[in-house]
Design an enzyme around this catalytic site. Structure first.
Site, PDB file in Angstrom:
ATOM      1  N   ASP A   8       0.882  -1.170   0.000  1.00 50.97           N
ATOM      2  CA  ASP A   8       0.000   0.000   0.000  1.00 50.97           C
ATOM      3  C   ASP A   8       0.920   1.220   0.000  1.00 50.97           C
ATOM      4  O   ASP A   8       1.515   1.563   1.018  1.00 50.97           O
ATOM      5  CB  ASP A   8      -0.875  -0.049   1.262  1.00 50.97           C
ATOM      6  CG  ASP A   8      -1.651   1.241   1.489  1.00 50.97           C
ATOM      7  OD1 ASP A   8      -1.653   2.105   0.591  1.00 50.97           O
ATOM      8  OD2 ASP A   8      -2.272   1.369   2.563  1.00 50.97           O
ATOM      9  N   LYS A  69       2.600  11.452  -3.549  1.00 55.74           N
ATOM     10  CA  LYS A  69       1.562  10.728  -4.299  1.00 55.74           C
ATOM     11  C   LYS A  69       0.545  11.687  -4.919  1.00 55.74           C
ATOM     12  O   LYS A  69      -0.105  11.363  -5.906  1.00 55.74           O
ATOM     13  CB  LYS A  69       0.867   9.763  -3.339  1.00 55.74           C
ATOM     14  CG  LYS A  69      -0.125   8.830  -3.963  1.00 55.74           C
ATOM     15  CD  LYS A  69      -0.598   7.818  -2.937  1.00 55.74           C
ATOM     16  CE  LYS A  69      -1.739   6.984  -3.417  1.00 55.74           C
ATOM     17  NZ  LYS A  69      -2.143   6.000  -2.417  1.00 55.74           N
ATOM     18  N   GLU A 168      -7.250   0.361  -4.079  1.00 60.58           N
ATOM     19  CA  GLU A 168      -7.157   0.274  -2.617  1.00 60.58           C
ATOM     20  C   GLU A 168      -8.445  -0.237  -1.957  1.00 60.58           C
ATOM     21  O   GLU A 168      -8.392  -1.158  -1.136  1.00 60.58           O
ATOM     22  CB  GLU A 168      -6.740   1.634  -2.051  1.00 60.58           C
ATOM     23  CG  GLU A 168      -5.268   1.915  -2.349  1.00 60.58           C
ATOM     24  CD  GLU A 168      -4.870   3.376  -2.205  1.00 60.58           C
ATOM     25  OE1 GLU A 168      -5.658   4.180  -1.680  1.00 60.58           O
ATOM     26  OE2 GLU A 168      -3.750   3.721  -2.621  1.00 60.58           O
ATOM     27  N   ASP A 190     -13.104   4.985   1.815  1.00 61.42           N
ATOM     28  CA  ASP A 190     -11.649   5.062   2.019  1.00 61.42           C
ATOM     29  C   ASP A 190     -11.183   6.520   1.937  1.00 61.42           C
ATOM     30  O   ASP A 190     -11.073   7.084   0.846  1.00 61.42           O
ATOM     31  CB  ASP A 190     -10.981   4.201   0.925  1.00 61.42           C
ATOM     32  CG  ASP A 190      -9.461   4.187   1.025  1.00 61.42           C
ATOM     33  OD1 ASP A 190      -8.905   4.876   1.901  1.00 61.42           O
ATOM     34  OD2 ASP A 190      -8.827   3.470   0.224  1.00 61.42           O
TER      35      ASP A 190
END
Ligand code: AMP
Length: 630
Positions: A8, A69, A168, A190
């Site tokens: 992850d 990211k 994810e 999420d």
């Protein structure tokens, strides 16, 4: 075959996991932690990754990179705003891409993320006792094509064979659903450090079928932090007429304090922010301090609009899945930001369900990625698991009038392939340029252009006669491949994708080499430091022996003293050759000294046991460095 891992690669933290005895397990890093901050710092020649990089951020704000990211696979015009509030330099790169600038060098976000991956994998390889080569890496479900491709390239730059890029929330559902029996419909909510995803899945009999996904790749915990940063800076500015955001070091400290305050407020109704010596008065040079109390109510007021933004994607995911909230059996929370009480409250309000908190929001994604890695490697303990995922955004081409003609609509099951025929608009048109787009807006200009491809060499024909067959093919990673051919003439032409923000093959190859060189240089540096430290501890040991051995004869004492002094000199010089010689010499002298001393002691009837001399060879020391910390 070495085991493949699941990674992850988070905005804030990253986690690595592997299948062990039929269950996914998180692998702790060299520092013994289950999560590794996705922070990379460039300090002189050295590259620091994880907690060690995070710890020195306030002292080295311009060269400590975090939340990278947010920039991966992005176009500059998509991230300008986020770039402006960063303590490090983020700028426009070639072809409208994004680069971070550190110590005068421009780096692609892929390269920075590769450093995080490299550390995760190196630590995990040491823990598992075998070199990891294959990995499944997760991405937010709502990542577009370039972001996915860039993440895959980050893996390649880190020297990994990326088996699959998976979403994810789907990974989290895999971790959750592994232990569940029976059929259920789950909604995975999420909210991580930088992105927000909602995914609706149906689980049952080993089948994990994604029905729909929606999200916002510009919404995450960091946005909540920035609201606190702005509030603190504005309050300070009102009082002192000084904008702390303009001082890189102060900004970095504010960001850290804001995140801490936000986390405190998940468990307390108020918290205090105390930043002594945050800056100096520019005129008087007297130190200035920041002290504020932040209540949960104020925090919720500051972030009210962010909280509102989670509503639309949930509603869209439900409507795309042709469901209503009452069709959902469980709501699963993933991502650290779901610990914010107001977030939990809003989830309950929208779905009408008490969220299920049975999965660890920090680890579920990596665990699910490890399960997916196990499935790909044929891990028999997993039985027959089938994962059916979808593409999050519509893919199409620009047609006359600046509109988008959809080829593959959002929430289509992947892999997917679709072919459409296009033609020319003018007589004797020698070629066409097709703009490949991703997004939901009707006008081409409002969507993301993934690249323009040119089909050249069309023979002379009247307008509308050419038959240009365009094929869109999305693989299991959700990554698009485009091919085109002119059918009337039977002529296939090559396709050039231009203006994409992802790196081309030669860039990736160059970066792989650079990363390897960096790793080799880091290893050499580490070895050098180890060597120096070893000599230093031997020097301390020798000095102790010398101080304690009062009865030893003066000659041997002098000899040992001289070797200690030579060691001190070698350490100061930082000269590798001198350090090696001094180590050998001191080891020998100390051994001789202790042997003579013990004999003297034995002669006096004292059964003395001297401490063991550190006789490790350099090689042993280096090996020890790569052993996992227990
Ligand atoms: P992730 O990307 O899932 O690692 O989530 C990281 C984000 O979760 C960061 O923005 C953290 O500040 C945030 N976070 C972690 N723990 C908490 C907490 N207890 N309360 C609020 N936010 C948190």
């Amino acid at each position: 075959m070495p085991k493949a891992v699941g990674i992850d690669l988070g905005t804030t933290n990253s986690v690595i996991a592997v299948m062990e005895g039929g269950r996914p397990e998180v692998i702790v890093n060299a520092e013994g932690a289950r999560t590794t901050p996705s922070v990379v710092a460039y300090k002189g020649e050295e590259i620091l990754v994880g907690q060690i990089a995070r710890r020195q951020a306030a002292l080295n704000p311009a060269a400590t990179l975090f939340e990278v990211k947010r920039f991966i696979g992005r176009r500059w015009d998509e991230v300008k705003e986020e770039a402006a509030r960063s303590p490090f330099t983020v700028k426009e790169g070639p072809g409208g891409s994004v680069r971070v600038s550190v110590n005068g060098k421009d780096l692609a976000p892929e390269q920075v993320s590769a450093e995080v991956l490299r550390k995760l994998v190196a630590d995990a390889s040491a823990k598992l006792g075998s070199k990891i080569t294959d990995a499944v890496i997760t991405v937010p479900a709502y990542f577009d094509n370039s972001q996915r491709e860039a993440t895959k390239q980050a893996g390649e730059i880190a020297g990994l064979n990326v088996l699959r890029v998976i979403n994810e929330p789907t990974a989290a559902a895999l971790a959750y659903g592994l232990e569940r029996k029976g059929n259920e419909t789950v909604l995975v909510f999420d909210l991580g450090g930088g992105t927000f995803d909602v995914t609706i899945l149906e689980l049952g009999d080993g089948v994990f079928e994604v029905k729909s996904t929606a999200g916002d790749t510009h919404l995450g915990g960091a946005d909540f932090d920035h609201r606190i940063v702005d509030w603190l800076a504005d309050e300070f500015n009102k009082e002192h007429q000084f904008d702390l955001r303009k001082d890189k070091q102060a900004l970095q400290r504010l960001i850290e304090a804001a995140e801490k305050a936000k986390i405190d407020l998940s468990n307390a109704s108020e918290t205090s922010v105390s930043l002594p010596f945050i800056t100096f008065d520019p005129e008087t040079r007297t130190p200035m301090h920041l002290e504020r109390t932040l209540t949960r109510a104020k925090f919720e007021e500051l972030t009210a609009d962010l909280l509102k933004r989670v509503r639309h994607p949930v509603e869209q995911a439900l409507s795309d899945a042709k469901m209503s909230a009452s069709d959902i059996n469980e709501v699963i929370l993933v991502g650290g930001s779901t610990r914010i009480p107001a977030v939990k409250r809003i989830v309950k309000e929208i779905t009408g369900k008490e969220p299920n908190e049975s999965v660890n929001p920090d680890e579920a994604v990596a665990l699910g990625a490890a399960v997916q890695a196990g499935i790909i490697q044929g891990d028999s303990s997993l039985g027959d698991i089938v994962l059916v995922d979808v593409t999050p955004l519509t893919l199409g081409v620009e047609v006359k009038g600046g509109m988008i003609a959809p080829m593959i609509t959002r929430n289509t099951t992947v892999p997917a392939k679709k072919t459409e025929i296009y033609t020319t608009a003018e007589n004797n048109q020698p070629g066409v340029e097709i703009n490949v787009l991703q997004g939901e807006r009707p006008m081409a200009a409002d969507n993301k252009s993934l690249g323009r491809f040119k089909l050249e060499g069309i023979p002379p024909m009247r307008a509308g006669q050419a038959q240009i067959e365009v094929t869109f093919d999305i693989d299991a990673n959700g990554i698009l491949h485009v091919t085109a051919k002119e059918k009337t003439s039977g002529k296939e032409s090559s396709i050039r994708i231009e203006n994409t923000t992802t790196l081309d093959k030669t860039d990736v190859e160059r970066m792989v080499k650079e990363a390897e060189q960096n790793a080799a240089a880091d290893k050499a540096r580490k070895e050098k430091v180890e060597k120096r430290n070893n000599l230093d501890s031997l020097r301390v040991q020798a000095q102790q022996q010398l101080d304690e051995a009062e009865s030893a004869d003066q000659g041997s004492k002098d000899k040992l003293k001289a070797s200690i002094e030579a060691a001190e000199e070698a350490i100061r010089s930082e000269d590798d050759g001198k350090i090696t010689d001094a180590q050998k010499n001191l080891e020998e002298e100390l051994r001789t000294f202790m042997a003579a001393n013990q004999n003297a002691g034995a002669a006096q009837g004292e059964a003395q046991q001297g401490p063991t001399v550190n006789t490790k060879k350099d090689d042993d020391v280096i090996d020890a460095d790569f052993k996992p910390a227990e």
